[in-house]
Each structure stands twice: as C-alpha cells, then as structure tokens.
Design an enzyme around this catalytic site. Structure first.
Site, mmCIF file in Angstrom:
data_model
loop_
_atom_site.group_PDB
_atom_site.id
_atom_site.type_symbol
_atom_site.label_atom_id
_atom_site.label_comp_id
_atom_site.label_asym_id
_atom_site.label_seq_id
_atom_site.Cartn_x
_atom_site.Cartn_y
_atom_site.Cartn_z
ATOM 1 N N SER A 679 1.054 -1.277 -0.112
ATOM 2 C CA SER A 679 -0.098 -0.102 -0.094
ATOM 3 C C SER A 679 0.519 1.216 -0.027
ATOM 4 O O SER A 679 0.360 2.392 -0.193
ATOM 5 C CB SER A 679 -0.980 0.095 1.106
ATOM 6 O OG SER A 679 -0.189 0.000 2.371
ATOM 7 N N LYS A 722 -5.915 3.604 8.900
ATOM 8 C CA LYS A 722 -4.880 4.364 8.344
ATOM 9 C C LYS A 722 -5.507 5.926 8.480
ATOM 10 O O LYS A 722 -4.811 6.889 8.739
ATOM 11 C CB LYS A 722 -4.914 3.941 6.949
ATOM 12 C CG LYS A 722 -4.092 3.102 6.760
ATOM 13 C CD LYS A 722 -4.140 2.489 5.344
ATOM 14 C CE LYS A 722 -3.185 1.079 5.095
ATOM 15 N NZ LYS A 722 -3.103 0.685 3.709
#
Length: 806
Positions: A679, A722
């Site tokens: 990611s 996140k």
C-alpha cells in the site's frame, strides 16, 4: 627395607587410577603439564613417574596433593586426538618414592628413590599365592565385572611379585585401597593385605546376593497374595457373599451415577467402568485411573444450565456502561439475544473480535456474560501448540487429563457459559499436532453438539455455549477456522473516544484503586489530551490507563511525604511534572513542504501509523537502493514505482535515459521497525518523482494505495486505522484508491468530518494533487491509460537483430 637407587624423572599425576608394576594401561591426558611430561618421556625415552592424586577433583594439583609413592613407567605409544588431548599407552616397571620436587615451570620433575622388587619362591609365598588365587576365583563368581581371561592369565604367572601386582591392578576396589597396596613394599605383607581385601569383598558380595534373593522372594509372595485374593473375589462373586472394605464407597459412587442427569451413553459408560472397578484391587494403579475417570464424568455439567430471563434493554444498558463505542459488536450481540428470546433455542454463535491490543476485546466478552446473566470462562490460547490441550489425552497415557474445554466446564459447573477463547491467532503447531485443527470442531455450530474429548471418549454437547474468540489479526488464523466464525473488527479509538473513555472509565477506576476520593484529583480535558497525544501512541487505551495510574502513584507519594490533604487540579501544562519529557511528537505531519519527502499511511497490529518516505539522487549508473528494513512486497512496490516513473519520463520532462546517470536511494525512516505490504506504492512513486523534478510535496497530504506498472491504483485494506493515523498526525488531506469508496460507509462520521478525502484511480492524478505546481499547471492531461499507450507506441520498436535470444 630393600636397597634403593636415586634418579630424576618427569612426573605426571593420575586421577582415579593407580598404576602397578607389570601393568599396561591406556591413559587419556588433557592437562598441559601432563602432556608436556609425556612428550618429554617419549622423546628422551627416559621413563616417567606416575603418582596418584589424593583428591581427583583438583585440576591443578600442588606437591602436597600427590601421593609420594608411585610407579616408574615407560611410554609405549602416544596418539593425539582431534580435541587436543593425548591418548597414551604406559607400562609400569618399578615402585618408587618421591624424595623432592625439582623446579620446572613446564611440568613436574621429581627426584625418585627406586624400590627394587624382591622375588620370593619359598613355601610360605607359594601357599599365599595358591590361597589368593583360590579366593579370587570364588570372588569372581559373585562379581561379573572380572573377566575369565584375568583368572587364566594369573594362573600362568610364576613371578610372585608380578602375580600380586597384576592381581591388585584388576581388583575392583576403590583407589585408596589400591594406593595402600602400592605403598606396601614387602612382598609377604602385600600378599596378606590383598588376601584380606579379597575375603572382605567376597563377604560383601555374598551379602548383596542374599539381599537380592530375599527381595525376589518377597515380590513373588506379593504376586502370590494378589493371585489368591483374585481367586477369593471370584469365589465370593459366584456364591453371592462377601463384602469388600471399599464396597460401601463403590455403592455410593453407583448411586451418584444413577442420580446424575446425563445422556444414556454417558451413564452406560460410567456403569461399565464401575463394574470394572469393583473387580479390581482398591490399591492397583488401574483402579485409580478408572476412579478418576468416573469422577470426571460425574463432575461435568451435562444438563445443568444458568437460568435467567434476557432483558434486551437491560443488556444494552450493561454493554454501554462497561464500554464506550464498539457499536457493531454490541449490535451483533443484542441481535443474538433478541433471537434467543423469540425462539428459546438457537445454536451458539461463534463471534471473533479482531482488533489492536487494548481496544477492549476480552473485557467486552465479560460484559456479554454479565448482560446475559451467564457465567464467564476465559481460556488463553497464546502459545498453545499441542492438540491434546484442546482435546485432552487418551486414558492409555499416565497422568492423562481432559482438554481445556472440558476442564473449564468442570470448574464452572454449567454447560451454557460465555466462553472466551483469548488470543486465538497466537496458537502454533509442532510434532504433537495442530490445535487450530482441533478448534474446528469446537467452533462449528453444526458439529459442536457432539464434541469428543480424547480423555472422556464421549460426545459432549457444546451447542449451548456462547463462544467469543479474540485476535489481533486474521493472517495467522487458518482459513477453515475463519470460515466457522463471524468476524467483527474493532477499530482503534479516536482521540475523542479516548478522552471519553478516560473521563468515564479509566480515571474513576484508577482513583479508586490508588485510594483517592472522587474529588482528590481532577483531570481537565487538556491534561487527558496531553497524555493521549504526547505520552501514548496506540490504538487502544492500555498505555493511557498506565500513565493515569502513574500520575496517581506520584501524587500519592507526594501527599504522604508532605503530609498534605490538598486537592490536585491537573492541566495540560502540569502533566510533564508527573510523566517527564514527552515521548512522542504530536502532529507528525512535516512542518514545511519538502522535495523527495512524501507521507504514506500504514497499517500495523497496534493500529494505523504515518509513514515518511524519503528519496535522494546521486550521480551514478542507475542503481536503486531501498532501505528501512522493508519486506519483499514493499521492495517490489518500489521497483514497480520506478518502472512507472521510467515509462512516464517524457511527460515528466525527463530524458529517456535519466536513470542510467543517477543512483536513486529510497529510505523509510525508523529502520529498526519491520515494514511490508504493497500500500506504500503510490507514496514511493510520488517521492521519486518529487526528487527527480525537484518539486516539493505538500506537507498536509497523506496517501495510501498499491501501484501497478501502468500507474493504476489498486485498493488497500485497513482503511479505518489509516484514516485514524492521519487524524492523529494532524493530516488534513488524504488520497485513497477509488475502489475503496465502498469502505467509507463504515468509517465513523467524526473521522470523515475532520479529513478531506479524495479518490484517485491513477498515479497521474496523485502527482497533480500532491506536488506543488505553479498555478494552473498540471503534469498530465487526458486519459492516463491513453497517454501511457501513446508513449509506448511512439518509442522505436526494436529490430529483429536487437531482440535478445531466449
């Protein structure tokens, strides 16, 4: 005293062995002094003096630790072993006595007084030899350690001195007795001493044989008594009379089996085992095993349940009292309770609470038990690697026990508790089996109504048990096991959540535990936020509670030392006084826009984190260096990011061979922490482009997404964690993959309101949004995929001669 001669020899002390004249013996030598003495004797062919140590445990003996009388010997052979030691073969020649030790630093050197041997052949000597030989033969029949070859060799020796010394060397007595024989120089005295020793050892050996014989007879008698007792028991059974002392106890056990409510199969098994027990001696080992088994069957709650009426409103109130937030798991629990009220019977649900440490997974399980009015059981599965700990051991093994599931039900005394299987992701496997495979039956609602424990060997119904498992992540839980559970994810708490939890739960709890009244210490919002921001970095609240407890302890100490009863009012500025210098910097976003520095969002087991990625350029030949303790997947993401940049070189204003003249170094700080995952791909690509174009990246923007070679951005996981990390780090603008739009519905509104979230499909969009360009300027225009294809088409196709051979 015989005539003596004086001579000088190297000397080697012996441990646990006495060497006699005429005796050949192998010696393993490891001490440096001894090795040097042997080598000197071997090289000069001068012989060596061997004397026994008084204490074998001394590694470096002094002169006082060595017997004065020993044997002069010759070294027949020396062999060096791989470990540095020496194996020596020596032959004893003559008795001697140490007169003095001569100074020598390398090894012992001694002045010896030699004792020449007198050989006698008179009638007394002959009579002694015959008696000694006869007694030794008789003794050898009791002692199997003496080989027949020694007896045959003794019979052939005619030299009287050699005869007695050879026999003394093979006499199985301790070192002190052998040393005494060596020190006895007159031959007749030595013969008398050896004969007395043989008679003494023969008498001891005879006594040992008598003892062994008596023990054997006693054992045979015990076996005979047992056989007769069994015969008597069978006779009594046939005539229907006679009672054991233990019959009343067994009858009482039989009554308990009859009264106990249990399935027919379990009752039949218990009665069968009782019949076996009645036929066995009460003190036999097998009787104890059967008795323990029957007791286990009787102690299990086969049909005992906790009775209680479920009140949905009260249950919801209890869950809210104990935990702040956690709306989704609470909703699922209340749904289950509502269905149970309606249908009266439902297969026990299997919930798996997955989340970072400290978010309240285990304590939520306790609250569920309280809300349902049931008993609570917790088993920690961390480190469990033996299948038998779940299923139990078979009764064929000594000390066999039921597994943790059955054992816990024995203790709790009901068969419908709330059962918390804590840390299910921490189980491992080894040669003893795979406990996660054993859990498949326990956690399958279609199978656990007939759970079979190896020790019990009976089907036990677990369908009324409400199982709740907890885990930090799903990666280490096997897919079949995940399939049997309903996964409920518990995200990390926001700053506002932690503030409310501290004020409503943690501070009152710690004040009470540390002996303060409710108004002795007051924390304002600023003080709690200061602790959250600068002294903790976690998804849960464990460290927050730990810091609050630390403040309470320091204030308690301060009150006792100063003998004051004042009230303490804590603010954000006063926290440093109690907790010291701040551990973390709040707001990890960069203070200014930097070239080659981009901010990514990462998922960890303890929640989300901000990830800084740095890129620097140096003159070189196209080498890409990636550092920061990155995993294979993350390193491959960096390679993919560079390949994307090379394909877009024309649109970025870079020469097509720019990479051949530069070395690119990509670094992810905090290098001691392992990092992996795809990611960070778009973050790395942005950092590289920024460094190559010397265009700064916006300091208030963070991003996450996997990059492909064509620049497409693929979806990622852990979005909630996140975004929480971005909010904690004072980031205002976040770029996420467009395909993650569906996940935004699950994000709490309080997080979404504090962030500007933009969806991106292609890396070109990321560059336009994150790089600080001149007003109205963009790096790319048009469809990114069309531009990519056009660039490839414009490149000169390789000729056939340039195509590499395969």
């Amino acid at each position: 005293m015989p005539d003596t001669q004086t001579n000088i020899y190297p000397m080697m002390p012996l441990r646990d062995i006495v060497l006699f004249p005429y005796m050949v013996a192998p010696l393993v030598v490891g001490r440096n002094k001894s090795i040097k003495a042997l080598e000197d004797a071997m090289s000069n062919r001068s012989g060596i003096f061997l004397a026994t140590q008084k204490d074998a445990g001394i590694d470096n003996p002094a002169e006082k630790d060595i017997h004065k009388i020993g044997t002069i010997a010759t070294v027949l052979q020396l062999l060096r072993l791989p470990d540095g030691t020496i194996k020596a073969l020596v032959e004893g020649k003559q008795r001697g006595k140490i007169l003095s030790f001569l100074p020598d630093h390398d090894y012992f050197t001694v002045e010896i007084e030699k004792y020449p041997e007198t050989i006698l052949s008179d009638n007394i000597t002959v009579a002694y030899i015959r008696e000694i030989l006869s007694s030794f033969k008789l003794y050898s029949k009791h002692n199997t350690k003496i080989p027949n070859e020694v007896i045959k060799s003794l019979a052939k020796i005619e030299n009287s001195a050699k005869f007695i010394d050879f026999l003394a060397g093979h006499l199985p007595v301790n070192t002190s007795h052998k040393q005494k024989i060596l020190e006895t120089v007159p031959l007749l005295e030595r013969m008398e001493l050896v004969l007395n020793l043989i008679h003494k050892e023969s008498e001891i050996a005879s006594l040992e044989q008598n003892i062994r014989s008596q023990v054997k007879k006693k054992m045979e008698k015990t076996q005979k008594d047992y056989y007769l007792a069994e015969q008597m028991r069978i006779i009594q059974k046939e005539i229907g009379g006679g009672k054991d002392d233990s019959s009343s106890e067994l009858n009482e056990l039989a009554q308990q089996v009859e009264k106990k409510k249990m399935p027919k199969a379990a009752k039949a098994k218990a009665q069968q085992e009782l019949k076996k027990l009645k036929m066995m001696p009460p003190m036999s080992a097998e009787a104890t095993v059967i008795r323990n088994y029957v007791d286990t069957i009787l102690s299990l709650p086969w049909q005992e349940k906790t009775r209680g009426k479920i009140d949905i409103e009260n249950a919801e109130k209890i869950l809210d009292q104990d935990h702040f937030g956690l709306a989704k798991p609470k909703e699922r629990i209340l749904e289950y309770l509502a269905v149970q009220v309606q249908v009266k019977k439902i297969k026990g649900p299997i919930l798996c609470l997955v989340g970072p440490p400290g978010v309240g997974k285990t304590s939520l399980s306790k609250s569920v038990a309280r809300a349902m009015g049931r008993k609570f059981v917790r088993i920690s599965l961390g480190g469990v690697r033996d299948e038998a700990e779940i299923r139990g051991h078979r009764r064929t093994y000594i000390g066999a026990l039921p597994g943790k599931i059955i054992n816990s039900l024995q203790k709790i005394k009901v068969n419908n508790p709330v059962f918390c299987l804590d840390e299910i992701d921490k189980m491992s496997m080894d040669f003893r089996g795979d406990p996660s495979s054993a859990m498949l039956e326990v956690l399958d609602p279609e199978q656990n109504n007939s759970f079979n424990d190896h020790y019990l060997d009976l089907d036990y119904d677990l369908s009324d048990v409400f199982f709740i498992t907890t885990a930090n992540n799903l990666h280490s839980i096997p897919a079949p096991l995940q399939d049997r559970m309903e996964i409920i994810k518990l995200d990390g708490y926001t700053e506002e959540d932690k503030l409310q939890i501290a004020k409503g739960f943690l501070i009152p709890k710690q004040l009470k535990e540390n002996g303060f009244a409710g108004n002795d210490i007051s924390f304002n919002d600023g003080s709690v936020l200061e602790i959250i921001r600068r002294y903790t970095r976690e998804a849960g609240v464990r460290n927050l509670e730990r810091n609050i407890a630390g403040i309470c302890r320091k204030i308690a100490k301060d009150r006792l030392k100063k003998k004051l009863k004042k009230q303490y009012r804590l603010s954000g500025q006063s926290i440093t006084k109690y907790l010291g210098v701040a551990k973390y910097r709040f707001g990890r976003a960069e203070e200014k826009d930097e070239v080659g520095l981009s901010t990514g969002l990462a998922w960890t087991e303890v929640g989300g984190e901000l990830l800084q990625i740095e890129t620097v350029l140096m003159p070189g030949n196209g080498k890409l260096t990636i550092t920061g303790k990155l995993g294979d997947v993350m390193q491959e993401s960096a390679q993919a990011a560079l390949s994307y940049v090379r394909t877009r070189a024309g649109h970025l204003g870079l020469s097509s061979d720019f990479y051949q003249k530069l070395d690119i170094h990509v670094h992810v700080p905090e290098g001691a922490i392992p990092k992996d995952g795809p990611s960070a791909g778009i973050t790395m690509a942005l950092s590289m482009v920024s460094a190559l174009l010397r265009v700064p990246v916006r300091k208030d923007i963070a991003m996450t997404g996997e990059i492909t070679l064509r620049g497409r951005i693929l979806p990622i996981g852990g979005l909630t964690e996140k975004l929480l990390a971005a909010k904690r780090g004072n980031i205002k603008h976040v770029l996420i993959p467009a395909e993650n739009e569906r996940n935004l519905k699950e994000i709490p509104q309080k997080i979404l309101r504090s962030l500007t979230i933009e969806l991106v499909n292609h890396m070109d969009e990321v560059l336009d949004k994150a790089l600080i360009l001149k007003d109205g300027e963009t790096l790319f225009s048009g469809n990114p995929n069309e531009v990519f294809c056009a660039e490839l088409a414009s490149e000169k196709a390789p000729s056939e001669t340039n195509i590499p051979a395969h």
